[in-house]
Design an enzyme around this catalytic site. Structure first.
Site, PDB file in Angstrom:
ATOM      1  N   CYS A 102       0.998  -1.259   0.044  1.00 35.22           N
ATOM      2  CA  CYS A 102       0.001   0.134  -0.206  1.00 35.22           C
ATOM      3  C   CYS A 102       1.057   1.098  -0.359  1.00 35.22           C
ATOM      4  CB  CYS A 102      -0.860  -0.173   1.091  1.00 35.22           C
ATOM      5  SG  CYS A 102      -0.402  -0.244   2.657  1.00 35.22           S
TER       6      CYS A 102
ATOM      7  N   HIS B 115      -2.720   0.701   7.284  1.00 31.56           N
ATOM      8  CA  HIS B 115      -2.983   0.581   5.384  1.00 31.56           C
ATOM      9  C   HIS B 115      -2.968   2.488   5.063  1.00 31.56           C
ATOM     10  CE1 HIS B 115      -4.760  -0.155   2.173  1.00 31.56           C
ATOM     11  NE2 HIS B 115      -5.632   0.364   1.991  1.00 31.56           N
TER      12      HIS B 115
ATOM     13  N   SER C  42      -4.458  -3.195  -1.744  1.00 35.06           N
ATOM     14  CA  SER C  42      -5.062  -3.357  -0.744  1.00 35.06           C
ATOM     15  C   SER C  42      -5.143  -4.572  -0.957  1.00 35.06           C
ATOM     16  CB  SER C  42      -5.969  -3.083   0.292  1.00 35.06           C
ATOM     17  OG  SER C  42      -6.388  -4.471   1.262  1.00 35.06           O
TER      18      SER C  42
END
Length: 261
Positions: free
Chosen positions: A120, A155, A172
């Protein structure tokens, strides 16, 4: 993550390219540890096997003058998705958040050249690189911290704002936690969509951090400001979250160069 502990989630290639033997060893070590008995079998089938099918190399997006900003965004996201998420256990590109923008853009060029799977954070750097110079497009990092089965997960995506609409670029393991089209009328709507997506994955969203808008110059010597607004969902009411995001959004829209929240 550069550790030989059994609990390590992944290793980082700090040796550049071509990849040094030390890091190949770490990759295969990770494979055997996380795939139990099948890990060694997979290694024997793949290492040194010259008859494996060739993996198609994604072609970098071609941006033409006649394309709308929305079309360009979709083109960029399709390329990032085509690189695929990196499940190998070795992050191929070392991203130091404190590096100046210009240094991170050089890493983006390496990603395009090598065409390897990414995670990510690498996807955010690529997204910044491809969107530099898109007139009227604001870019800002959005970081998430969630919890699942007492384990914390982090994330990051690249938030985007254009012509009164919000969206995001990224990558992702879960498709619902990456790209969001430029359709959200407010930053609150965008963040709430991510919150819903986390809940659908049985994750509790704990914190969201939003950085300052990223400079459009690939030669900038300034580092990216990854954290400016911090929201703790465990301690903040929905009304307080909305107020903080609305204040940040107003300053983006009015092009205030120094955001003060």
């Amino acid at each position: 993550m550069e550790s030989d502990d059994e609990d390590v989630n992944f290793y980082i290639n700090r040796g550049g390219f071509p990849i040094q033997q030390e890091y190949w060893h770490k990759l295969w070590k990770h494979t055997k540890r996380h795939h139990s008995a099948k890990g060694e079998e997979a290694e024997n089938q793949i290492r040194g096997n010259r008859s494996l099918s060739k993996v198609p190399v994604p072609i970098a997006p071609t941006i033409t003058p006649g394309m709308t900003t929305e079309e360009r965004i979709i083109c960029i996201q399709n390329y990032i998705s085509d690189l695929h998420y990196n499940f190998t256990g070795l992050q191929f590109f070392e991203i130091k958040k404190s590096r100046p923008m210009s240094g991170l853009m050089e890493i983006a060029k390496d990603m395009i050249k090598e065409s390897l799977p990414i995670k990510c954070l690498e996807a955010v750097i690529l997204s910044i690189y491809f969107t530099c110079g898109l007139e009227g497009l604001d870019r800002f990092p959005i970081s998430f911290k969630s919890c699942f089965n007492s384990h914390h997960h982090r994330h990051v995506v690249l938030g985007i704002h254009y012509s009164g609409r919000y969206g995001a670029l990224g990558l992702s393991r879960r498709r619902t936690l990456m790209y969001k089209p430029l359709i959200y009328r407010s930053l609150m709507d965008l963040i709430q969509q991510y919150k819903t997506s986390y809940e659908e994955c049985y994750h509790e969203l704990e914190k969201v951090k939003i950085g300052l808008p990223v400079d459009h110059s690939v030669h900038s010597c300034e580092p990216i400001k990854w954290k400016h607004v911090a929201i703790n969902y465990k301690k903040s009411s929905t009304d307080n979250v909305r107020k903080a995001l609305e204040k940040f959004s107003k300053q983006i829209k009015t092009k205030v160069s120094q955001l003060i929240i």
